[in-house]
Motif scaffolding. Structure first.
Motif, PDB file in Angstrom:
ATOM      1  N   PRO A 576     101.039  58.471   6.932  1.00  0.00           N
ATOM      2  CA  PRO A 576     100.688  57.633   5.768  1.00  0.00           C
ATOM      3  C   PRO A 576     101.905  57.350   4.905  1.00  0.00           C
ATOM      4  O   PRO A 576     102.802  58.190   4.780  1.00  0.00           O
ATOM      5  CB  PRO A 576      99.664  58.494   5.022  1.00  0.00           C
ATOM      6  CG  PRO A 576      99.958  59.897   5.448  1.00  0.00           C
ATOM      7  CD  PRO A 576     100.405  59.801   6.872  1.00  0.00           C
ATOM      8  N   ARG A 577     101.921  56.174   4.294  1.00  0.00           N
ATOM      9  CA  ARG A 577     103.073  55.747   3.485  1.00  0.00           C
ATOM     10  C   ARG A 577     102.771  55.709   1.993  1.00  0.00           C
ATOM     11  O   ARG A 577     103.622  55.293   1.212  1.00  0.00           O
ATOM     12  CB  ARG A 577     103.541  54.354   3.948  1.00  0.00           C
ATOM     13  CG  ARG A 577     104.007  54.311   5.383  1.00  0.00           C
ATOM     14  CD  ARG A 577     105.205  55.215   5.622  1.00  0.00           C
ATOM     15  NE  ARG A 577     105.717  55.129   6.983  1.00  0.00           N
ATOM     16  CZ  ARG A 577     106.724  55.849   7.455  1.00  0.00           C
ATOM     17  NH1 ARG A 577     107.321  56.716   6.662  1.00  0.00           N
ATOM     18  NH2 ARG A 577     107.120  55.719   8.700  1.00  0.00           N
ATOM     19  N   SER A 578     101.587  56.128   1.608  1.00  0.00           N
ATOM     20  CA  SER A 578     101.229  56.105   0.195  1.00  0.00           C
ATOM     21  C   SER A 578     100.314  57.268  -0.125  1.00  0.00           C
ATOM     22  O   SER A 578      99.680  57.842   0.768  1.00  0.00           O
ATOM     23  CB  SER A 578     100.527  54.793  -0.162  1.00  0.00           C
ATOM     24  OG  SER A 578      99.252  54.737   0.450  1.00  0.00           O
ATOM     25  N   LEU A 579     100.219  57.613  -1.393  1.00  0.00           N
ATOM     26  CA  LEU A 579      99.323  58.680  -1.811  1.00  0.00           C
ATOM     27  C   LEU A 579      97.871  58.317  -1.525  1.00  0.00           C
ATOM     28  O   LEU A 579      97.057  59.178  -1.208  1.00  0.00           O
ATOM     29  CB  LEU A 579      99.507  58.968  -3.300  1.00  0.00           C
ATOM     30  CG  LEU A 579     100.846  59.608  -3.704  1.00  0.00           C
ATOM     31  CD1 LEU A 579     100.930  59.732  -5.227  1.00  0.00           C
ATOM     32  CD2 LEU A 579     101.015  60.981  -3.058  1.00  0.00           C
ATOM     33  N   VAL A 580      97.552  57.047  -1.625  1.00  0.00           N
ATOM     34  CA  VAL A 580      96.185  56.595  -1.362  1.00  0.00           C
ATOM     35  C   VAL A 580      95.809  56.881   0.089  1.00  0.00           C
ATOM     36  O   VAL A 580      94.715  57.393   0.389  1.00  0.00           O
ATOM     37  CB  VAL A 580      96.029  55.098  -1.684  1.00  0.00           C
ATOM     38  CG1 VAL A 580      94.656  54.595  -1.246  1.00  0.00           C
ATOM     39  CG2 VAL A 580      96.230  54.860  -3.174  1.00  0.00           C
ATOM     40  N   ARG A 581      96.715  56.537   1.021  1.00  0.00           N
ATOM     41  CA  ARG A 581      96.446  56.810   2.440  1.00  0.00           C
ATOM     42  C   ARG A 581      96.453  58.308   2.726  1.00  0.00           C
ATOM     43  O   ARG A 581      95.636  58.813   3.516  1.00  0.00           O
ATOM     44  CB  ARG A 581      97.485  56.109   3.310  1.00  0.00           C
ATOM     45  CG  ARG A 581      97.388  54.590   3.323  1.00  0.00           C
ATOM     46  CD  ARG A 581      96.107  54.135   4.045  1.00  0.00           C
ATOM     47  NE  ARG A 581      96.037  54.643   5.411  1.00  0.00           N
ATOM     48  CZ  ARG A 581      96.674  54.112   6.450  1.00  0.00           C
ATOM     49  NH1 ARG A 581      97.422  53.020   6.275  1.00  0.00           N
ATOM     50  NH2 ARG A 581      96.550  54.623   7.656  1.00  0.00           N
ATOM     51  N   LEU A 582      97.347  59.030   2.080  1.00  0.00           N
ATOM     52  CA  LEU A 582      97.446  60.470   2.283  1.00  0.00           C
ATOM     53  C   LEU A 582      96.152  61.162   1.854  1.00  0.00           C
ATOM     54  O   LEU A 582      95.703  62.126   2.486  1.00  0.00           O
ATOM     55  CB  LEU A 582      98.634  61.031   1.501  1.00  0.00           C
ATOM     56  CG  LEU A 582      99.051  62.474   1.787  1.00  0.00           C
ATOM     57  CD1 LEU A 582      99.471  62.654   3.244  1.00  0.00           C
ATOM     58  CD2 LEU A 582     100.201  62.875   0.856  1.00  0.00           C
ATOM     59  N   ALA A 583      95.530  60.635   0.814  1.00  0.00           N
ATOM     60  CA  ALA A 583      94.308  61.239   0.283  1.00  0.00           C
ATOM     61  C   ALA A 583      93.129  61.110   1.232  1.00  0.00           C
ATOM     62  O   ALA A 583      92.113  61.789   1.059  1.00  0.00           O
ATOM     63  CB  ALA A 583      93.960  60.611  -1.061  1.00  0.00           C
ATOM     64  N   THR A 584      93.225  60.246   2.233  1.00  0.00           N
ATOM     65  CA  THR A 584      92.111  60.067   3.174  1.00  0.00           C
ATOM     66  C   THR A 584      92.128  61.107   4.293  1.00  0.00           C
ATOM     67  O   THR A 584      91.183  61.173   5.080  1.00  0.00           O
ATOM     68  CB  THR A 584      92.166  58.666   3.818  1.00  0.00           C
ATOM     69  OG1 THR A 584      93.355  58.546   4.616  1.00  0.00           O
ATOM     70  CG2 THR A 584      92.145  57.579   2.750  1.00  0.00           C
ATOM     71  N   ILE A 585      93.166  61.918   4.364  1.00  0.00           N
ATOM     72  CA  ILE A 585      93.309  62.886   5.450  1.00  0.00           C
ATOM     73  C   ILE A 585      92.513  64.150   5.130  1.00  0.00           C
ATOM     74  O   ILE A 585      92.551  64.656   4.004  1.00  0.00           O
ATOM     75  CB  ILE A 585      94.795  63.205   5.689  1.00  0.00           C
ATOM     76  CG1 ILE A 585      95.476  61.981   6.321  1.00  0.00           C
ATOM     77  CG2 ILE A 585      94.966  64.440   6.581  1.00  0.00           C
ATOM     78  CD1 ILE A 585      96.946  62.117   6.533  1.00  0.00           C
ATOM     79  N   GLY A 586      91.797  64.661   6.104  1.00  0.00           N
ATOM     80  CA  GLY A 586      90.971  65.849   5.915  1.00  0.00           C
ATOM     81  C   GLY A 586      91.791  67.047   5.480  1.00  0.00           C
ATOM     82  O   GLY A 586      92.845  67.333   6.046  1.00  0.00           O
ATOM     83  N   GLY A 587      91.297  67.745   4.467  1.00  0.00           N
ATOM     84  CA  GLY A 587      91.980  68.933   3.979  1.00  0.00           C
ATOM     85  C   GLY A 587      92.897  68.685   2.803  1.00  0.00           C
ATOM     86  O   GLY A 587      93.541  69.619   2.304  1.00  0.00           O
ATOM     87  N   ILE A 588      92.989  67.429   2.348  1.00  0.00           N
ATOM     88  CA  ILE A 588      93.830  67.116   1.190  1.00  0.00           C
ATOM     89  C   ILE A 588      92.931  66.656   0.056  1.00  0.00           C
ATOM     90  O   ILE A 588      92.500  65.503   0.000  1.00  0.00           O
ATOM     91  CB  ILE A 588      94.888  66.035   1.512  1.00  0.00           C
ATOM     92  CG1 ILE A 588      95.761  66.481   2.690  1.00  0.00           C
ATOM     93  CG2 ILE A 588      95.750  65.759   0.283  1.00  0.00           C
ATOM     94  CD1 ILE A 588      96.862  65.508   3.046  1.00  0.00           C
ATOM     95  N   GLY A 589      92.633  67.582  -0.837  1.00  0.00           N
ATOM     96  CA  GLY A 589      91.841  67.265  -2.010  1.00  0.00           C
ATOM     97  C   GLY A 589      92.732  66.825  -3.162  1.00  0.00           C
ATOM     98  O   GLY A 589      93.956  66.690  -3.024  1.00  0.00           O
ATOM     99  N   THR A 590      92.115  66.630  -4.320  1.00  0.00           N
ATOM    100  CA  THR A 590      92.844  66.111  -5.482  1.00  0.00           C
ATOM    101  C   THR A 590      94.007  67.009  -5.878  1.00  0.00           C
ATOM    102  O   THR A 590      95.122  66.535  -6.117  1.00  0.00           O
ATOM    103  CB  THR A 590      91.881  65.951  -6.670  1.00  0.00           C
ATOM    104  OG1 THR A 590      90.841  65.045  -6.308  1.00  0.00           O
ATOM    105  CG2 THR A 590      92.606  65.428  -7.893  1.00  0.00           C
TER     106      THR A 590
END
Length: 606
Positions: A576-590
């Motif tokens: 992922p190239r952005s925090l928005v895309r990174l946030a969609t990955i399982g195991g990455i909460g806020t």
């Protein structure tokens, strides 16, 4: 000590908490049903396999309900690691145990009393003290979670008498919902849990016991250490894993033997001093590629998700024990191995333990039945997984991911060989062990045989066409089939049982699984690729792992507390190239996105 959180939102939308705190978009069945039941105030007994997501079933309701969730946890190391992982998620979690100094304990107690904790982990011995009960009585409790609930049952495989006191939670706090959780419990153990904890009105949730990512393999024991070394070098070079042995001495000797052959191994057993044992466990939790050689004392405290194999050099006591111990591999859902060597001596030893135990006759009968079920699994010519799941009352189909599916064993009509063995046992007076009986069958003349005049018997040499290893396999299966018993009062002498009469009379055929030749193991399918990543993606994954290792060392926590392997692999695959895309990955909460997001993106751009 300060506890801060943005996660405790009573009556919040459950999927929103799941995404925000834990970083997942959906529940795994039957998690949502359990969570909703607990949030509504119901009691529950949850049977769910290791790695199936049991912790979420009480952690999420504790966040959604007013008050603090109190978790009864059996081991200090386990609760410490779980609290570390929750803290990474931004959850206000703490524990009370004997490792804390006075000031830290008091700070935790004040945080509990003032409602600043979402979850508190405590050992049963601490929980049931008058002081702790009085502290809880002044606190708003969201729920009680009793982890490793099989410990409450004398029929379970980790009986802990202190768990018997936990029924007082229902007596002292009748309006607080309780959830008892375990990975294994046959109907007898399940009933004992319900009775001992007063959960007669609880809803029972039974998840599938299947662990499809585990590959089950049981090999005939010939040269167990050499077989183990081959398994480690060929299939798990550099992986973290556990090797279980029955005795403390064997643990020490096996660990030393592996180290001498270049394997990074440590021993662990209850006879070691507490500081050394704790240090070894801490290293295993925090380091990668370490092999722990242990007795079952190294058990419930294992919360490490990236254990890639569990190996048994000795036979466990029951299918429950085997399932619980092998379940410590592959908790992250990635491919892992459950590997065991098994021989006649294992059967004899376990039957001797039962015969010589101080348990009641009823306990011995149950223990014998449990061992017989495990022997059936070991001797099965069919799918291991089908046999295993059938024990827990779950129907299944051949899995294609166990040794008997990958390379089906040959079966043969062993009636004639069985009759020869039974005759030799009878003619020698039912006073000798397997070694002597096999020598008589194969016509081996030596001092002991001559002293007893057994070279003059009609059965002498009638089995000369079968080699020693094959005879050991035949006798082992005769014991497993109940046609032969072992007299432990007569130093392990083989004796006939009532079932052998029909075989000797030619009224009952005997089918057996053909054993492997000494020094040769079953051909195994190629080790499953753990990721299926391209070379470029694999290189990214290695950078991510190195970053995680450094971050974990800096914080003094296990690497998996930062991120699980599965999360890193998904990051490497998707890049992922952005925090928005990174946030969609399982195991990455806020909270983890806020804490590590920019560092991860920088690594991906490198």
């Amino acid at each position: 000590m300060t506890f801060t959180s943005t996660t405790h939102v009573p009556n919040a939308d459950l999927p929103a908490i799941l995404r925000k705190v834990f970083g997942y978009d959906s529940f795994r069945a039957p998690q949502r049903e359990i969570v909703e039941h607990m949030v509504a105030g119901g009691d529950a007994l949850v049977l769910m396999p290791t790695g199936g997501g049991k912790s979420l079933c009480y952690q999420l309701p504790a966040l959604a309900r007013p008050g603090t969730g109190v978790v009864v946890s059996p081991l200090i190391a386990l609760m410490q690691d779980q609290v570390s992982a929750l803290t990474q998620l931004g959850v206000r979690a703490a524990f009370l145990n004997s490792t804390q100094d006075f000031d830290t304990s008091r700070a935790t107690e004040r945080a509990l009393a003032t409602g600043e904790l979402d979850l508190l982990y405590v050992a049963p011995e601490r929980l049931t003290t008058p002081y702790c009960l009085q502290l809880l009585s002044r606190t708003r409790i969201a729920l009680f979670a009793i982890d490793e609930a099989h410990c409450v049952s004398q029929w379970g495989h980790d009986f802990r008498p202190e768990y018997l006191q936990l029924e007082l939670l229902h007596q002292r706090f009748p309006d607080v919902p309780r959830i008892a959780l375990t990975a294994t419990a046959d109907p007898l153990t399940r009933g004992e849990i319900v009775r001992q904890l007063g959960l007669e009105q609880a809803r029972i949730f039974v998840s599938s016991f299947d662990r499809p990512n585990l590959r089950y393999t049981i090999v005939d024991k010939t040269q167990p250490r050499e077989q183990l070394l081959h398994f480690l070098r060929e299939e798990h070079e550099g992986d973290s894993g556990i090797v279980y042995c029955l005795s403390r001495r064997k643990v020490e000797e096996t660990a030393e033997w592996l180290v001498a052959r270049g394997i990074d191994a440590l021993p662990y057993h209850a006879g070691m001093d507490g500081d050394t044992r704790a240090a070894h466990q801490a290293r295993f939790q925090r380091e990668e590629g370490l092999v722990m050689v242990a007795t079952i004392a190294f058990g419930m405290g294992i919360d490490k998700p990236d254990v890639r194999f569990v190996a048994h050099l000795d036979l466990p006591r029951s299918i429950e024990s085997y399932y619980q111990e092998t379940g410590r591999a592959g908790r992250d859902g990635l491919p892992a191995d459950a590997w065991m060597t098994y021989g006649l001596a294992d059967v004899v030893q376990q039957r001797r333990f039962i015969a010589q135990s101080d348990g009641s006759e009823a306990f011995k009968r149950v223990s014998t039945a449990k061992l017989d079920a495990l022997l059936g699994l070991c001797e099965s010519a069919g799918c291991r997984r089908v046999r295993l799941l059938d024990y827990f009352g779950e129907a299944s189909r051949p899995c294609g991911n166990c040794d008997t599916c990958i390379d089906p064993p040959q079966t043969w009509d062993a009636t004639d060989a069985a009759r020869k063995a039974l005759s030799a046992i009878y003619r020698t007076g039912q006073r000798f062990g397997a070694v002597h009986v096999i020598d008589v069958l194969r016509g081996q003349v030596h001092q002991r045989v001559e002293r007893w005049q057994h070279h003059r018997l009609s059965v002498f040499g009638i089995g000369a066409d079968i080699d020693e290893d094959a005879w050991r396999g035949i006798i082992r299966q005769l014991v497993a089939l109940g046609l032969v018993a072992v007299d432990h009062q007569a130093h392990g002498a083989l004796v006939l049982t009532g079932l052998s009469r029909a075989v000797l009379k030619g009224e009952q055929p005997v089918q057996m699984r053909r054993t492997e030749k000494a020094g040769r193991g079953k051909p195994r399918a190629a080790k499953p690729a753990p990721t299926g990543l391209s070379d470029d993606q694999a290189a990214v994954l290695e950078r991510l792992r190195a970053w995680r290792r450094d971050e974990a060392r800096a914080q003094g926590v296990p690497a998996y507390v930062i991120f699980h392997d599965a999360t890193l692999e998904e990051i490497a695959r998707l890049r992922p190239r952005s925090l928005v895309r990174l946030a969609t990955i399982g195991g990455i909460g806020t909270r983890k996105l806020e804490r590590y997001g920019e560092a991860l993106l920088a690594l991906l751009d490198a």
